[in-house]
Design a protein around this motif. Structure first.
Motif, PDB file in Angstrom:
ATOM      1  N   LEU A 143     -12.094  17.681  20.104  1.00 24.06           N
ATOM      2  CA  LEU A 143     -12.211  17.210  21.482  1.00 24.06           C
ATOM      3  C   LEU A 143     -11.005  16.363  21.885  1.00 24.06           C
ATOM      4  N   GLU A 144     -10.529  15.520  20.988  1.00 26.65           N
ATOM      5  CA  GLU A 144      -9.379  14.676  21.323  1.00 26.65           C
ATOM      6  C   GLU A 144      -8.139  15.519  21.616  1.00 26.65           C
ATOM      7  N   ALA A 145      -7.942  16.583  20.843  1.00 24.58           N
ATOM      8  CA  ALA A 145      -6.802  17.472  21.082  1.00 24.58           C
ATOM      9  C   ALA A 145      -6.948  18.175  22.421  1.00 24.58           C
ATOM     10  N   GLN A 146      -8.181  18.587  22.763  1.00 19.42           N
ATOM     11  CA  GLN A 146      -8.403  19.245  24.054  1.00 19.42           C
ATOM     12  C   GLN A 146      -8.108  18.294  25.203  1.00 19.42           C
ATOM     13  N   VAL A 147      -8.537  17.049  25.081  1.00 17.52           N
ATOM     14  CA  VAL A 147      -8.276  16.064  26.133  1.00 17.52           C
ATOM     15  C   VAL A 147      -6.776  15.850  26.284  1.00 17.52           C
ATOM     16  N   ALA A 148      -6.061  15.755  25.157  1.00 20.98           N
ATOM     17  CA  ALA A 148      -4.606  15.565  25.203  1.00 20.98           C
ATOM     18  C   ALA A 148      -3.925  16.762  25.871  1.00 20.98           C
ATOM     19  N   LEU A 149      -4.367  17.981  25.564  1.00 16.65           N
ATOM     20  CA  LEU A 149      -3.793  19.172  26.196  1.00 16.65           C
ATOM     21  C   LEU A 149      -4.075  19.180  27.695  1.00 16.65           C
TER      22      LEU A 149
ATOM     23  N   LEU B 131      -6.950  25.441  28.021  1.00 16.98           N
ATOM     24  CA  LEU B 131      -8.374  25.191  27.843  1.00 16.98           C
ATOM     25  C   LEU B 131      -8.864  26.010  26.665  1.00 16.98           C
ATOM     26  N   ARG B 132      -9.324  25.332  25.636  1.00 20.68           N
ATOM     27  CA  ARG B 132      -9.821  26.008  24.444  1.00 20.68           C
ATOM     28  C   ARG B 132     -11.310  26.280  24.606  1.00 20.68           C
ATOM     29  N   VAL B 133     -11.655  27.551  24.536  1.00 17.65           N
ATOM     30  CA  VAL B 133     -13.044  27.979  24.701  1.00 17.65           C
ATOM     31  C   VAL B 133     -13.445  28.756  23.448  1.00 17.65           C
ATOM     32  N   PRO B 134     -13.964  28.062  22.427  1.00 22.16           N
ATOM     33  CA  PRO B 134     -14.346  28.756  21.201  1.00 22.16           C
ATOM     34  C   PRO B 134     -15.581  29.622  21.424  1.00 22.16           C
ATOM     35  N   SER B 135     -15.812  30.521  20.499  1.00 23.25           N
ATOM     36  CA  SER B 135     -17.020  31.341  20.540  1.00 23.25           C
ATOM     37  C   SER B 135     -18.232  30.438  20.437  1.00 23.25           C
ATOM     38  N   ALA B 136     -19.352  30.936  20.909  1.00 22.42           N
ATOM     39  CA  ALA B 136     -20.592  30.160  20.850  1.00 22.42           C
ATOM     40  C   ALA B 136     -20.905  29.807  19.399  1.00 22.42           C
TER      41      ALA B 136
END
Length: 105
Positions: A48-54, A66-71
Motif C-alpha cells: 500500500l505504501e508503494a501504491q500511495v507513493a506512485l 494504479l496497481r490492481v492485483p487479481s482478486a
C-alpha cells in the motif's frame, strides 16, 4: 476501487478502457490530461505504501500508476469437528462489540 474491480467484471472493463471515469466513480477525480496506467501483474505481496507513493508521483508527472492485483484467493477447506461444535453450540468466545454491526453499545 479494488473491491469493485474484484467483484464486478463490468467495472474491470471500464477500468481498463476508461480508467479516469472508473476512478471518478469511486471518488478519485483526475485532471483531463492525466494518464492512468493500470498494472495487473504484480510480483510479490501488495504494498500500500508503494501504491500511495506512485499515486503521489502521478500528481506531479500527470502519469498515474494504479496497481490492481487479481482478486485474493479465499481458502477453502472442510470444517473440523471443533469448528462445527463452536457454530452449533454457540461458542461464547465471540464478542459482538468487536463486530462492525454491533448494536449493544
Amino acid at each position: 476501487m479494488l473491491t469493485a474491480a474484484w467483484s464486478n467484471d463490468d467495472y474491470v472493463t471500464q477500468l481498463e478502457t476508461d480508467p479516469s471515469a472508473a476512478l471518478a466513480e469511486q471518488g478519485l477525480h483526475l485532471s483531463a490530461n492525466a494518464t492512468v496506467r493500470i498494472v495487473r501483474n504484480i510480483g510479490g505481496d501488495p504494498d500500500l505504501e508503494a501504491q500511495v507513493a506512485l499515486w503521489e508521483a502521478g500528481e506531479t508527472s500527470g502519469v498515474y500508476e494504479l496497481r490492481v492485483p487479481s482478486a485474493p484467493q479465499i481458502e477453502e477447506r472442510e470444517l473440523s469437528e471443533a469448528d462445527l461444535e463452536a457454530v452449533a453450540g454457540g461458542d461464547n468466545t465471540y464478542c459482538c462489540c468487536c463486530s462492525p454491526c454491533c448494536c449493544c453499545t
